[in-house]
Design an enzyme around this catalytic site. Structure first.
Site, PDB file in Angstrom:
ATOM      1  N   CYS A  52      38.417  12.284 -14.844  1.00 11.50           N
ATOM      2  CA  CYS A  52      39.532  12.363 -15.800  1.00 11.50           C
ATOM      3  C   CYS A  52      39.044  12.952 -17.123  1.00 11.50           C
ATOM      4  O   CYS A  52      37.960  12.617 -17.585  1.00 11.50           O
ATOM      5  CB  CYS A  52      40.089  10.976 -16.083  1.00 11.50           C
ATOM      6  SG  CYS A  52      40.494  10.034 -14.605  1.00 11.50           S
ATOM      7  N   CYS A  77      52.293  20.889 -21.083  1.00 11.61           N
ATOM      8  CA  CYS A  77      50.907  21.325 -21.318  1.00 11.61           C
ATOM      9  C   CYS A  77      50.806  22.838 -21.407  1.00 11.61           C
ATOM     10  O   CYS A  77      49.755  23.379 -21.727  1.00 11.61           O
ATOM     11  CB  CYS A  77      49.988  20.764 -20.250  1.00 11.61           C
ATOM     12  SG  CYS A  77      49.986  18.966 -20.268  1.00 11.61           S
ATOM     13  N   HIS A  82      41.990  16.609 -24.049  1.00 14.86           N
ATOM     14  CA  HIS A  82      43.206  17.400 -23.857  1.00 14.86           C
ATOM     15  C   HIS A  82      44.323  17.002 -24.804  1.00 14.86           C
ATOM     16  O   HIS A  82      45.152  16.160 -24.489  1.00 14.86           O
ATOM     17  CB  HIS A  82      43.658  17.236 -22.395  1.00 14.86           C
ATOM     18  CG  HIS A  82      44.935  17.955 -22.083  1.00 14.86           C
ATOM     19  ND1 HIS A  82      45.259  19.199 -22.608  1.00 14.86           N
ATOM     20  CD2 HIS A  82      45.975  17.607 -21.265  1.00 14.86           C
ATOM     21  CE1 HIS A  82      46.440  19.563 -22.144  1.00 14.86           C
ATOM     22  NE2 HIS A  82      46.901  18.623 -21.339  1.00 14.86           N
ATOM     23  N   LYS A  97      37.745  18.733 -19.351  1.00 12.30           N
ATOM     24  CA  LYS A  97      36.794  17.649 -19.039  1.00 12.30           C
ATOM     25  C   LYS A  97      35.874  17.374 -20.226  1.00 12.30           C
ATOM     26  O   LYS A  97      35.634  16.212 -20.562  1.00 12.30           O
ATOM     27  CB  LYS A  97      35.962  18.044 -17.815  1.00 12.30           C
ATOM     28  CG  LYS A  97      34.960  16.997 -17.371  1.00 12.30           C
ATOM     29  CD  LYS A  97      35.662  15.881 -16.622  1.00 12.30           C
ATOM     30  CE  LYS A  97      35.064  14.510 -16.810  1.00 12.30           C
ATOM     31  NZ  LYS A  97      35.208  13.909 -18.112  1.00 12.30           N
TER      32      LYS A  97
END
Lengths: 472, 397
Positions: free
Chosen positions: B209, B81, B339, B335
């Protein structure tokens, strides 16, 4: 004297009440409940559990032969005994053998063990019997069958129970059979298979055995009888003149069910858990013939009181909350395609790391003493390369350091409880908690290891260890 | 060692128009949107770019081949990431060595074209995923949930108090995302809704999540001495830290899941280059890797924006809200954006850049007097991270 050096048993955590089965299909309910293996259990994993119970305090490297008896071996071609030997980290020249096809396989294995010991090819033989039979939904067998395992260590050095006499007879009578590519047992009508079969063959065999043993049924403190169901169990005891109150070993139809090749072995473990030195025991096993044994309990039995056996595992249980969950456990539900991610498995990795993954043996750093698991090349504490001693962790208990409950799991039953366990004596294990009631899990709880099938990716059973709250 | 502070400038940024589930667009399509915006923003043409570092997408970044025709070096990087930050780091080194004068960083993630919505993407890769045991371990939410449970336990939060704190973090991010036209989710979500959302991996619920989303982001960079020739209001890189932790750390009993040393180490590198002594006081904004609510909480603590174990106090005091003293995830964060890993890092820089030069889309989300901002990304999972921290700011600050 040849006999039993140690015993152990295993009853899976989950129980399905027969009312639940009746509710699902309509019709009458049988009595009580039956023990059912969790979705991650099979005959092999339950066999490991029984062996672990049996081998408490016994050096695994002292075992010379392992016979694994089951009607439900996890593979049609691929020896389960060799996998169990790896799990238990037996010495490399241990003789391993799978025995199958007859529910009386375990007591027949007693004969093989006796012969091996008499010939000097082995000093200690481990016999494990385990079954997890899949039954057709809405069948008589579904009501009747349960899952479980038992194990005996046999030898001739001061046995806890001597095996004094043995009687064996074969019989080609067709009562129950299963074809290679069929999932469920077949049978014929009751009046024939019991009237002409079991109910005639069994008393004849016991009578012949007693004659050969120069004994009468009254000589025995406990009598362990194979039976296809509760009714025939009662009938055979009556026919043999066994006193139902004092002599007859309970068959556990009401709380475990018929466990196939583990059925008589589990009853024998239950008998031994209550036995006193001097007790004489008669066992009768059945299936394509009969095995009858006469045994005598010695003072050595007292050393085996810490075994969990049937007694402790029976007392530790969780209900299957609804019938369909049981169908999921036994993989009897056709799933929506693509519902779960598929997994695969690298055989070279499994082979290379077998000591770590299968035997659950970690590494202890010779320089700083840190317990390393999973397999490391450099110590996770001091970075020293390759200076490790083997350090078994499968027998260690530990405490839950943290956990999560994954509802989006790829496993058949949600949630999947992931857990970090800190081991007594050092080391940490990251894995799953099984056989659990998610509502009661918390940080700090004591957990122990249990051997399970973690997935079937790649078309093979991928076995590994999980954690569970301490049973027994 | 010499600090990279103020030596390299970002002179243009872009993203695709809106992040989300972009079923009607392909990878090249969203890359084009991001690249065109970045080029226009910098006032340069694609033919001016001398080298590019790219993350995500097809091997060798071949989605750029339809854009770039001048046979220049295009390097695909992969750093979990932290990939987005890694592309900018590559650009920075290319400029500092004076091999190139004008370079581009691009990241893209198009996960929803994959089966099962790209579930588990960015988790175990390569041969690891065929490992009979570790290849079968859980979803990212389950791994982060281990940190949440431990955080509650260690700092004495009841299950309810812990869930409430995490819900406040998610609700705050949704409030910010509701004001950002590029976000996937542009809707406020109440603390109560977040707290009571369906469980994904207990204790984390749906609103703890971030989503699997698709998006692309691009940045154009040059050396600071050349920046003025492109535009007056550029920003500079103050420091870039990258840290990879000792991989098996989670198996060490000393690792307690509530503090992430990779984040601390990467931030230390970046703070040192940037000359930042007290990040909480000196930084004006932070974009933190909030793939999960607990990730933001522990990341904020680990990069030193508050003391360990104390974020609850700041969450309740509103320190990190859009109106607070140190806004965290003013963009709406992962959020609100979702992502796509290789793109997220550059998107955080996009946000920081726009806030510093005062060009947030709406005044309602424009922060006042932003001079220094932090961009944080971490890949992997607690105990096994790859982390990047990039500090951006006004030149000379």
């Amino acid at each position: 004297m040849f006999g039993i050096l140690s015993y152990g048993a295993y009853v899976p955590m989950f129980r399905l009440s027969r009312d639940q089965i009746a509710k699902a299909w309509g019709g009458g309910s049988g009595a009580g409940e039956k023990a059912v293996a969790n979705f991650d259990e099979d005959s092999l994993t339950m066999g490991v559990e029984a062996a672990v119970d049996c081998l408490q305090g016994i050096d695994h490297k002292s075992i010379d032969a392992l016979y694994f008896v089951s009607l439900t071996h996890p593979y049609q071609e691929k020896q389960a005994a060799s996998i169990i030997a790896e799990v238990l980290d037996l010495k490399p020249d241990t003789f391993t053998l799978d025995i199958d096809n007859s529910p009386r396989g375990a007591t027949s294995a007693f004969r093989l063990a006796a012969d091996a010991i008499a010939s000097g090819s082995a000093k200690k033989v481990l016999v494990i019997a385990s079954d997890c039979r899949v039954t057709a939904p809405h069948s008589g067998d579904e009501m009747l069958f349960g899952d479980g395992a038992a194990a005996f260590l046999l030898g001739d050095a001061r046995p806890a129970v001597t095996i004094d006499n043995a009687y064996h007879v074969f019989n080609s009578f067709m009562d129950t059979w299963r074809l290679p590519n069929e999932p469920f047992n077949r049978t014929w009508e009751d009046r024939f298979i019991f009237g002409e079969g079991y109910s005639k063959i069994a008393p004849q065999a016991v009578a012949a055995a007693l004659k050969q043993f120069k004994a009468t049924i009254k000589d025995f403190a406990k009598v362990v009888l194979y039976a296809p169901d509760q009714r025939r169990h009662t009938e055979l005891a009556r026919a043999l003149g066994v006193d139902a109150k004092t002599q007859l070993q309970e068959a556990f139809f009401n709380n475990i069910g018929h466990t196939g090749s583990a059925f008589v072995p589990m009853m024998l473990v239950a008998t031994l858990q209550e036995a006193k030195a001097g007790d004489k025991i008669l066992t009768f096993n059945y299936g394509d013939g009969c095995d009858v044994h006469a045994l005598t309990v010695t003072a050595g039995i007292e050393k085996l009181r810490n075994r969990r056996g049937i007694k402790k595992y029976l007392a530790s249980k969780l209900p299957v909350s609804y019938y369909q969950q049981y169908l999921i456990f036994r993989d009897l539900v056709i799933e929506e395609p693509g519902g779960r991610a598929t997994r695969t498995s690298s055989l070279p990795v499994l082979w290379r790391e077998r000591k770590n993954l299968v035997s659950l043996i970690g590494q202890k750093c010779r320089v700083c003493g840190t317990v390393n698991f999973p397999l490391q090349r450099l110590c996770i504490e001091c970075q020293t390369e390759g200076e490790f001693d083997d350090y078994p962790i499968w027998d260690k208990k530990g405490k839950i350091f943290t956990f999560s409950m994954d509802e989006r799991t790829v496993q058949p039953v949600a949630p999947s409880v992931a857990c970090i366990m800190d081991l007594e004596g050092g080391g940490r294990f990251y894995g799953n908690i099984t056989d659990r009631d998610p509502a009661t899990i918390d940080v700090g709880q004591e957990v122990e290891f249990t051997f399970r099938n973690i997935h079937d990716g790649g078309g093979l059973h991928n076995y590994f260890w999980k954690m569970r709250t301490v049973r027994g | 060692m010499e600090s990279i502070k103020d030596k390299v400038a970002i002179i243009g940024v872009g993203t695709n128009k809106r992040w989300g589930e972009l079923y009607d667009q392909d990878e090249t399509g969203i890359v084009l949107e991001a690249v065109h915006e970045a080029l226009d923003d910098a006032g340069v043409g694609i033919g001016d770019i001398q080298a590019a570092w790219v993350g995500g997408g097809a091997p060798t970044g071949n989605w750029l081949t339809s854009i770039i025709k001048q046979y220049i070096p295009v390097t695909k990087v992969e750093n979990a990431c932290a990939t987005g930050a890694e592309t900018v780091r590559g650009c920075t080194f290319g400029l500092l060595s004076k091999t190139y004068d004008l370079v581009m960083a691009v990241g893209v993630g198009k996960m929803k074209d994959a089966p099962r919505g790209g579930e588990g993407a960015g988790d175990e890769a390569g041969v690891d995923k065929y490992h009979p045991v570790t290849g079968a371990t859980g979803i990212p939410a389950g791994r982060y949930a281990l940190a949440a449970t431990r955080y509650f336990s260690r700092y004495g939060l009841s299950r309810q108090e812990g869930k409430h704190m995490l819900a406040m973090i998610s609700s705050k991010s949704h409030y910010n995302g509701a004001r950002n036209p590029r976000a996937m989710f542009q809707r406020e979500v109440s603390v109560e809704t977040c707290e009571n959302s369906p469980i994904i991996a207990w204790p984390l619920g749906l609103y703890d999540c971030c989503a699997q989303a698709e998006g692309a982001a691009a940045a154009i960079l040059c050396r600071t001495e050349d920046a003025k020739s492109f535009r007056p209001d550029y920003i500079t890189i103050k420091g870039i830290g990258i840290s990879v932790g000792p991989g098996m750390r989670k198996f060490h009993t000393g690792f307690d899941f509530t503090h992430w040393e990779e984040s601390t180490a990467a931030s230390k590198q970046a703070y040192e280059q940037a000359g930042i002594k007290n990040p909480r006081e000196e930084l004006d904004m932070a974009e933190c890797h909030d793939c999960f609510s607990i990730a933001e909480a522990i990341a904020v603590e680990s990069v030193g924006l508050c003391e360990r174990g104390t974020i609850r106090r700041d969450v309740e005091a509103g320190t990190f809200t859009l109106e607070g003293k140190l806004p965290v995830n003013a963009s709406g964060g992962l959020k609100s954006f979702g992502h796509p890993p290789p793109a997220s890092g550059i998107r955080e820089m996009f946000e920081t850049y726009k806030q510093i030069i005062g060009k947030a889309e709406y005044q309602s989300r424009q922060l006042k007097n932003v001079e220094l901002g932090l961009c944080h990304n971490q890949g992997g999972h607690p105990g096994r991270f790859e982390c990047s921290v990039t500090i951006l700011g006004i030149p000379g600050k």
